[in-house]
Design a protein around this motif. Structure first.
Motif, PDB file in Angstrom:
ATOM      1  N   ALA A 194       0.810  -1.215   0.000  1.00 52.41           N
ATOM      2  CA  ALA A 194       0.000   0.000   0.000  1.00 52.41           C
ATOM      3  C   ALA A 194       0.843   1.264   0.000  1.00 52.41           C
ATOM      4  CB  ALA A 194      -0.934  -0.018   1.212  1.00 52.41           C
ATOM      5  N   GLU A 195       1.934   1.286   0.759  1.00 45.82           N
ATOM      6  CA  GLU A 195       2.753   2.496   0.832  1.00 45.82           C
ATOM      7  C   GLU A 195       3.375   2.819  -0.515  1.00 45.82           C
ATOM      8  OE1 GLU A 195       3.012   4.685   3.179  1.00 45.82           O
ATOM      9  OE2 GLU A 195       1.664   3.547   4.488  1.00 45.82           O
ATOM     10  N   ALA A 196       3.924   1.804  -1.175  1.00 45.20           N
ATOM     11  CA  ALA A 196       4.540   2.031  -2.483  1.00 45.20           C
ATOM     12  C   ALA A 196       3.500   2.484  -3.500  1.00 45.20           C
ATOM     13  CB  ALA A 196       5.233   0.757  -2.957  1.00 45.20           C
ATOM     14  N   ALA A 197       2.305   1.892  -3.455  1.00 53.73           N
ATOM     15  CA  ALA A 197       1.254   2.263  -4.402  1.00 53.73           C
ATOM     16  C   ALA A 197       0.792   3.697  -4.171  1.00 53.73           C
ATOM     17  CB  ALA A 197       0.082   1.297  -4.269  1.00 53.73           C
ATOM     18  N   SER A 198       0.605   4.061  -2.910  1.00 51.25           N
ATOM     19  CA  SER A 198       0.140   5.406  -2.600  1.00 51.25           C
ATOM     20  C   SER A 198       1.154   6.459  -3.045  1.00 51.25           C
ATOM     21  CB  SER A 198      -0.122   5.526  -1.097  1.00 51.25           C
ATOM     22  OG  SER A 198      -0.603   6.806  -0.773  1.00 51.25           O
ATOM     23  N   LYS A 199       2.424   6.202  -2.805  1.00 49.75           N
ATOM     24  CA  LYS A 199       3.456   7.165  -3.204  1.00 49.75           C
ATOM     25  C   LYS A 199       3.617   7.209  -4.718  1.00 49.75           C
ATOM     26  CE  LYS A 199       5.955   6.937   1.167  1.00 49.75           C
ATOM     27  NZ  LYS A 199       7.192   6.509   1.867  1.00 49.75           N
ATOM     28  N   ARG A 200       3.450   6.064  -5.379  1.00 49.84           N
ATOM     29  CA  ARG A 200       3.596   6.038  -6.836  1.00 49.84           C
ATOM     30  C   ARG A 200       2.462   6.791  -7.521  1.00 49.84           C
ATOM     31  NH1 ARG A 200       3.588   6.761 -11.332  1.00 49.84           N
ATOM     32  NH2 ARG A 200       4.117   5.411 -13.094  1.00 49.84           N
ATOM     33  N   TYR A 201       1.244   6.566  -7.085  1.00 54.24           N
ATOM     34  CA  TYR A 201       0.102   7.141  -7.787  1.00 54.24           C
ATOM     35  C   TYR A 201      -0.327   8.507  -7.252  1.00 54.24           C
ATOM     36  CZ  TYR A 201      -0.414   2.561  -9.970  1.00 54.24           C
ATOM     37  OH  TYR A 201      -0.194   1.418 -10.690  1.00 54.24           O
ATOM     38  N   PHE A 202      -0.046   8.783  -5.961  1.00 54.67           N
ATOM     39  CA  PHE A 202      -0.528  10.040  -5.388  1.00 54.67           C
ATOM     40  C   PHE A 202       0.559  10.850  -4.691  1.00 54.67           C
ATOM     41  CE2 PHE A 202      -4.390   7.424  -5.603  1.00 54.67           C
ATOM     42  CZ  PHE A 202      -5.197   8.277  -6.340  1.00 54.67           C
ATOM     43  N   GLY A 203       1.774  10.311  -4.620  1.00 56.59           N
ATOM     44  CA  GLY A 203       2.869  11.063  -4.038  1.00 56.59           C
ATOM     45  C   GLY A 203       2.697  11.377  -2.569  1.00 56.59           C
ATOM     46  N   ARG A 204       2.034  10.513  -1.832  1.00 55.65           N
ATOM     47  CA  ARG A 204       1.802  10.755  -0.406  1.00 55.65           C
ATOM     48  C   ARG A 204       1.714   9.421   0.334  1.00 55.65           C
ATOM     49  NH1 ARG A 204      -3.875  13.740  -0.850  1.00 55.65           N
ATOM     50  NH2 ARG A 204      -2.663  14.711  -2.531  1.00 55.65           N
ATOM     51  N   PRO A 205       1.907   9.421   1.653  1.00 52.90           N
ATOM     52  CA  PRO A 205       1.774   8.180   2.424  1.00 52.90           C
ATOM     53  C   PRO A 205       0.345   7.647   2.348  1.00 52.90           C
ATOM     54  CG  PRO A 205       2.844   9.903   3.718  1.00 52.90           C
ATOM     55  CD  PRO A 205       2.298  10.568   2.498  1.00 52.90           C
ATOM     56  N   ALA A 206       0.213   6.360   2.536  1.00 57.75           N
ATOM     57  CA  ALA A 206      -1.109   5.742   2.466  1.00 57.75           C
ATOM     58  C   ALA A 206      -2.035   6.270   3.550  1.00 57.75           C
ATOM     59  CB  ALA A 206      -0.981   4.224   2.573  1.00 57.75           C
ATOM     60  N   THR A 207      -1.472   6.676   4.682  1.00 54.88           N
ATOM     61  CA  THR A 207      -2.306   7.207   5.764  1.00 54.88           C
ATOM     62  C   THR A 207      -2.912   8.561   5.410  1.00 54.88           C
ATOM     63  OG1 THR A 207      -0.298   8.123   6.758  1.00 54.88           O
ATOM     64  CG2 THR A 207      -1.074   5.988   7.590  1.00 54.88           C
ATOM     65  N   ALA A 208      -2.372   9.234   4.380  1.00 59.13           N
ATOM     66  CA  ALA A 208      -2.849  10.571   4.010  1.00 59.13           C
ATOM     67  C   ALA A 208      -3.863  10.545   2.873  1.00 59.13           C
ATOM     68  CB  ALA A 208      -1.661  11.451   3.620  1.00 59.13           C
ATOM     69  N   LEU A 209      -4.228   9.367   2.381  1.00 59.49           N
ATOM     70  CA  LEU A 209      -5.192   9.287   1.285  1.00 59.49           C
ATOM     71  C   LEU A 209      -6.584   9.679   1.760  1.00 59.49           C
ATOM     72  CD1 LEU A 209      -4.155   5.874  -0.343  1.00 59.49           C
ATOM     73  CD2 LEU A 209      -3.637   8.173  -1.201  1.00 59.49           C
ATOM     74  N   ASN A 210      -7.312  10.369   0.897  1.00 61.51           N
ATOM     75  CA  ASN A 210      -8.706  10.667   1.220  1.00 61.51           C
ATOM     76  C   ASN A 210      -9.584   9.520   0.709  1.00 61.51           C
ATOM     77  OD1 ASN A 210      -9.387  11.082  -1.550  1.00 61.51           O
ATOM     78  ND2 ASN A 210      -8.649  13.196  -1.428  1.00 61.51           N
TER      79      ASN A 210
END
Length: 424
Positions: free
Chosen positions: A338-354
């Protein structure tokens, strides 16, 4: 010379009579087997001749007391394996034994299921058929209603130890040597031929597995990501993943019987393509596939996966299973976790996704490679599936879910902006 002519004439007469008998026999057989208008028919070969035959007529002949004894002791080469036939005159029963036997089961994937032996008995009373089908210690009864248009079959397996059911596949499942399997299985199924309409209702009681050592997975590290996930079950991505992949995650014991039943029926209906069309794997089963069994498309792998999933529910617990899944799940293009995916697609930690971003990432999981390729080539997300995931995120009020789902279809939405930025 006269003797030769006489012999030649006699031989000619005999040949003519033989030919006439063969033709007469062919006409008799053709008449007996000729399908009526609208009757279930199949193509069969009689020597060099192929003809259309009534399947109900074939079944009646094969179980007729005056013809079935001719089948006794014969072996038929079938695609399942050699089938040995026997006629039991006292009970008017035709018995078939296939050993070894490969059973094609589209519901479990394209590969056949091989068992050491499969036994089938058939009795006919008018247009009613019944008998038993068994293998190892597993025995089911079946009934059939024969009509002009086809055959409707009903099968019932009484409560049977799960260990006996698994023992049928012992050669393909090495874990059976150390696994301790408890619980019981029963099922009822119907099948309409030739149409193939299929239904099945399984029932499982007290299914538990131990001895596989899954407690050692508690600290499993991802092989394709160095970043450990810090997500909690309350995070938006965790909620979105549950909505997308396993909505009854907190209700089942490693397998979802309702989803499994639906998938078995749908995949049985997709048998012409030779592959399963719908999955029924829970998050726990998917984790077992990621960490232990691999993704080979075979019935043996699915059965192994189920064993590990049931034990993992006991040794790891729900929160650890969810965290491990998020740390190992593939997100396409070699992205893992999840962390790698979040940073790859949204440039932020997974905990910061809306919620919307989390829903989009979770929507990729049903086919991450395809979704990643689609995004890379078009810059577009799977809007319909993302909206479906959003509507399944029960932690959000219904009106908010509807508003977010509606906004996803609007150009310029923040999820789209994030993707376009990353693509550039």
């Amino acid at each position: 010379m006269t003797a030769r002519r006489t012999f030649a004439r006699v031989m000619a007469v005999l040949l003519a009579l033989s030919a006439a008998l063969v033709v007469a026999l062919y006409l008799v057989v053709k008449t007996l087997l000729a399908p009526l208008p609208g009757e279930w028919a199949t193509s069969i070969r009689l020597g060099p001749v192929r003809l259309q035959a009534s399947v109900p007529a074939l079944l009646r002949l094969a179980t007729a007391p005056w013809l079935a004894p001719l089948l006794d002791g014969r072996t038929v080469a079938a695609y399942n394996g050699p089938v040995h036939l026997a006629w039991q005159a006292d009970s008017q029963t035709l018995a078939a034994r296939c050993a070894p036997c490969a059973v094609q089961a589209p519901a479990l994937g394209g590969e056949p299921v091989e068992v050491d032996e499969l036994r089938l008995t058939i009795q006919r009373h008018g247009e009613q058929l019944n008998g038993e089908i068994s293998s190892g210690q597993v025995k089911a009864v079946w009934h059939g209603d024969l009509t002009k248009g086809g055959l409707r079959l009903r099968l019932q397996l009484p409560m049977t130890p799960m260990a006996d059911a698994y023992a049928l596949f012992g050669a393909s499942i090495p874990e059976l040597a150390q696994a301790r399997i408890e619980g019981r299985l029963a099922l009822t199924a119907t099948l309409a031929l030739p149409g193939g309409e299929f239904s099945m209702t399984p029932q499982i009681e007290a299914f538990q597995v131990s001895g596989l050592g899954t407690e050692a997975l508690v600290n499993a590290r991802s092989a394709c990501s160095d970043t450990a996930s810090r997500l909690t079950p309350e995070s938006w991505l965790a909620r979105a993943v549950i909505a997308a992949e396993d909505q009854r995650f907190y209700e089942h014991g490693g397998y979802d019987l309702a989803e499994l039943s639906a998938a078995l029926v749908q995949n049985q209906d997709s048998r012409p393509e030779g592959r399963a069309g719908r999955g029924a794997s829970t998050l726990t089963q998917q984790l077992a596939k990621l960490l232990v069994t691999g993704d080979e498309r075979s019935p043996a792998r699915k059965l192994r996966e189920l064993l590990y999933a049931v034990e993992m529910e006991q040794t790891l617990g729900k929160n650890r299973i969810l965290r491990l899944y998020l740390a190992h799940a593939p997100w396409g293009n070699g992205i893992c976790g999840a962390e790698a995916a979040s940073k790859r697609y949204f440039g932020r930690p997974a905990t910061a996704l809306n919620p919307s971003q989390a829903a989009w990432l979770a929507a990729m999981l049903h086919n991450p490679a395809l979704e990643a390729e689609h995004w890379a080539s078009t810059g577009q997300i799977n809007v319909a599936r993302t909206q479906w995931v959003l509507m399944g995120m029960r932690a959000l009020p219904r009106q908010q879910r509807q508003r977010l789902a509606r906004q996803l279809g609007e150009p310029g939405h923040e999820v789209w902006k994030a993707q376009v930025t990353k693509q550039r």
